[in-house]
Write a protein that holds these residues in place. Structure first.
Motif, mmCIF file in Angstrom:
data_model
loop_
_atom_site.group_PDB
_atom_site.id
_atom_site.type_symbol
_atom_site.label_atom_id
_atom_site.label_comp_id
_atom_site.label_asym_id
_atom_site.label_seq_id
_atom_site.Cartn_x
_atom_site.Cartn_y
_atom_site.Cartn_z
ATOM 1 N N GLU A 77 -92.001 26.056 22.071
ATOM 2 C CA GLU A 77 -93.088 27.492 21.346
ATOM 3 C C GLU A 77 -92.510 28.061 21.044
ATOM 4 O O GLU A 77 -93.061 28.447 19.828
ATOM 5 C CB GLU A 77 -93.769 27.489 22.216
ATOM 6 C CG GLU A 77 -95.011 26.623 23.691
ATOM 7 C CD GLU A 77 -95.991 27.263 23.997
ATOM 8 O OE1 GLU A 77 -96.090 28.046 23.752
ATOM 9 O OE2 GLU A 77 -96.766 26.408 24.696
ATOM 10 N N THR A 78 -91.810 28.306 20.964
ATOM 11 C CA THR A 78 -90.948 29.595 19.834
ATOM 12 C C THR A 78 -89.321 29.163 19.458
ATOM 13 O O THR A 78 -88.695 29.894 18.840
ATOM 14 C CB THR A 78 -90.160 30.611 20.996
ATOM 15 O OG1 THR A 78 -89.467 30.763 22.136
ATOM 16 C CG2 THR A 78 -91.280 31.522 22.436
ATOM 17 N N ALA A 81 -90.182 26.197 13.174
ATOM 18 C CA ALA A 81 -90.700 25.657 12.811
ATOM 19 C C ALA A 81 -91.180 25.158 11.393
ATOM 20 O O ALA A 81 -90.115 26.081 10.739
ATOM 21 C CB ALA A 81 -92.114 25.934 13.243
ATOM 22 N N GLU A 131 -95.856 26.101 12.593
ATOM 23 C CA GLU A 131 -96.633 26.873 13.825
ATOM 24 C C GLU A 131 -97.440 26.794 14.147
ATOM 25 O O GLU A 131 -97.955 26.378 15.448
ATOM 26 C CB GLU A 131 -95.871 28.559 13.609
ATOM 27 C CG GLU A 131 -95.915 29.079 14.765
ATOM 28 C CD GLU A 131 -96.079 31.139 14.767
ATOM 29 O OE1 GLU A 131 -95.822 31.614 15.654
ATOM 30 O OE2 GLU A 131 -95.329 30.837 13.654
ATOM 31 N N GLN A 134 -97.408 23.227 15.087
ATOM 32 C CA GLN A 134 -97.267 22.797 16.706
ATOM 33 C C GLN A 134 -98.160 23.307 17.494
ATOM 34 O O GLN A 134 -98.108 22.730 18.734
ATOM 35 C CB GLN A 134 -95.629 23.373 16.939
ATOM 36 C CG GLN A 134 -94.746 22.729 16.194
ATOM 37 C CD GLN A 134 -93.508 24.079 15.717
ATOM 38 O OE1 GLN A 134 -93.428 25.123 16.810
ATOM 39 N NE2 GLN A 134 -92.660 23.418 15.562
ATOM 40 N N ASP A 135 -98.735 24.246 17.435
ATOM 41 C CA ASP A 135 -100.090 24.825 19.074
ATOM 42 C C ASP A 135 -101.117 24.456 18.980
ATOM 43 O O ASP A 135 -100.937 24.138 19.730
ATOM 44 C CB ASP A 135 -100.259 26.293 18.353
ATOM 45 C CG ASP A 135 -99.229 28.025 17.729
ATOM 46 O OD1 ASP A 135 -98.139 27.198 19.030
ATOM 47 O OD2 ASP A 135 -99.215 28.753 17.375
#
Length: 484
Positions: A77-78, A81, A131, A134-135
């Protein structure tokens, strides 16, 4: 913290609880060894008993619930992106894992979080997404593959949200913000004496009882043979709350107003069922005795040709039949007595309710019914004290407009307002807060007002008119005396 939690905050067997997954709710009764199906998942609530309300559980293999441990955010998640999504083509070939591969992972007992992690690693376009994208991707996959539920304590907001989302027709499409407006406009508080007429499966009744906290009295007016309280039972109120709840049939309101009300004519279970049952039981007993006599005759003929052991067996069977007959008669008598006791208890409660209504000092009136509101409101306002609020809900505004006109013509009410609440949900996230695309079209209409006494207003008006008529004559006399 968990050790010092109060018993009411813990999940106990027999409690009414609400299962929550994202924005989906379902009310269930907490029982051991009972299979529950929720959002295409089946499980048992045995392991949830003893935990605090609000605990999140994972559904493991075999349908058992395990408390979910808080885990740190994954490194995926980090990661870096992309700047935009213009070069990403959704052709269905970006995911290397096939449907069979995902099914095999599930069969191995791998948790949903690990499956989501593997989906991310095997996606060729994930790192190229922004980002925010992706979330959104992770949230979508978690919702699909993670079997996570939260058990919460039922409340007015939760149950109204659940009914409005799952079965809005049962509550006449009453939205939770409209219900909140009804409780506010009706001045619902502890110690009130409220009259409620609703056909919303008991949701409005339960909301009023929750707000009053078991103090005061609630009189439920119901149509037909009895009140419907399916949603009220989902609140899980203690027995003391129901001691303050009274019920009265709408069919007897006119007789109560005219003074011809009698407890003998109350709708109850017909008493003529009792002798019919006794007669039917008697006829069955006679048939049983006839069958027994024929069996005894046939058995005596058989005994002539049989030995002593067979005779002993027939004697035992006859004794068992007589014992069964006596126990059945005893059970029927107990059922009849129980029915009679319930009828007497219901009559006593209805007489108490009639006495409360005859006082005509209710602190408020709430109407949320599928019937036309005008006749209901005009008849039930007779039992409300002056300077008290009343609120009427209807899914459509036309019946309330007619009710508004009738009340203006009749008088006895002030501050009449016909209103509609407007609700819009917002997504609040960093750099992407905006109204949600899907929103409710309407939550119904409310007619509210305050009762006043008509007789005093008329007497004051007549006295003022009399004073106006008499004033000129008195002034003329004084002027004549001064000139003299």
């Amino acid at each position: 913290m968990e050790e010092s939690a109060k018993p009411g905050l813990r999940i106990c067997e027999g409690d009414c609880a609400v299962l929550k997954r994202d924005e989906v709710f379902k009310a269930v009764l907490v029982l051991r060894r009972r299979k529950v199906i929720f959002e295409k998942q089946w499980f048992y609530l045995d392991n949830a008993i003893g935990h605090i309300y609000g605990t999140t559980f994972e559904v493991s293999s075999g349908g058992s619930l395990q408390p979910k441990k808080k885990m740190e955010e994954t490194t995926t998640e980090t990661k870096e992106a992309g700047t935009d999504n213009r070069n990403i083509i959704d052709d269905g070939k970006s995911q290397k894992l096939t449907h069979d591969d995902i099914k095999a992972l599930k069969d191995k007992g791998i948790k949903g979080q690990e499956i989501v992690q593997q989906l991310i690693e095997n996606s060729t376009t994930f790192r190229g997404k922004t980002e925010f994208a992706q979330d959104k991707y992770i949230k979508k996959k978690k919702k699909k593959y993670e079997a996570v539920i939260t058990i919460v304590k039922p409340s007015t907001r939760i149950l109204s949200t659940m009914y409005y989302a799952r079965e809005p027709g049962k509550i006449n499409h009453l939205r939770y913000d409209t219900l909140a407006q009804m409780l506010t406009l009706g001045n619902i508080r502890a110690g009130n004496k409220m009259i409620v007429m609703e056909t919303c499966a008991g949701l409005v009744l339960g909301a009023i009882m929750e707000r009053m906290g078991g103090y005061g009295s609630v009189i439920q007016m119901y149509p037909g043979g009895g009140p419907v309280r399916a949603a009220t039972s989902c609140f899980g109120f203690p027995e003391s709350f129901f001691n303050t709840l009274y019920e009265f049939p709408l069919s007897k309101v006119d007789s109560l107003v005219s003074g011809t009300f009698s407890s003998e004519t109350l709708p109850s279970e017909p008493e003529y069922n009792v002798p019919v049952e006794e007669e039917s039981n008697g006829s069955l007993d006679e048939k049983q005795t006839l069958i027994q006599e024929t069996e005894e005759e046939s058995s005596t003929e058989a005994v002539m040709e049989s030995n002593e052991t067979e005779e002993q067996e027939t004697m035992d069977l006859a004794a068992e039949d007589t014992e069964y007959k006596e126990s059945k008669e005893k059970g029927n008598k107990e059922n009849i007595r129980e029915k009679q006791r319930k009828q007497q208890e219901r009559r006593r409660k209805l007489v108490e309710t009639a006495a409360l209504l005859e006082e005509k000092n209710a602190d408020g009136l709430i109407v949320a019914s599928r019937f036309h509101p005008t006749p209901l409101l005009l008849s039930l306002l007779e039992f409300v004290a002056p300077s008290r609020p009343f609120v009427v809900y209807c899914q459509y505004k036309e019946p309330l407009l007619e009710c508004y006109t009738k009340l203006r013509e009749k008088g006895g009410v002030i501050n009449l307002k016909l209103s509609e609440t407007w609700l819009r949900n917002y997504q609040v996230l960093p750099d992407r807060s905006h109204p949600k695309l899907m929103m409710s079209g309407g939550g119904g209409y409310l007619l509210s007002g305050i009762t006043v006494t008509v007789e005093k207003v008329q007497s004051d008006a007549s006295s003022l008119e009399a004073q106006k008529i008499e004033e000129p004559t008195s002034k003329k006399r004084k002027l004549q005396e001064l000139h003299c």
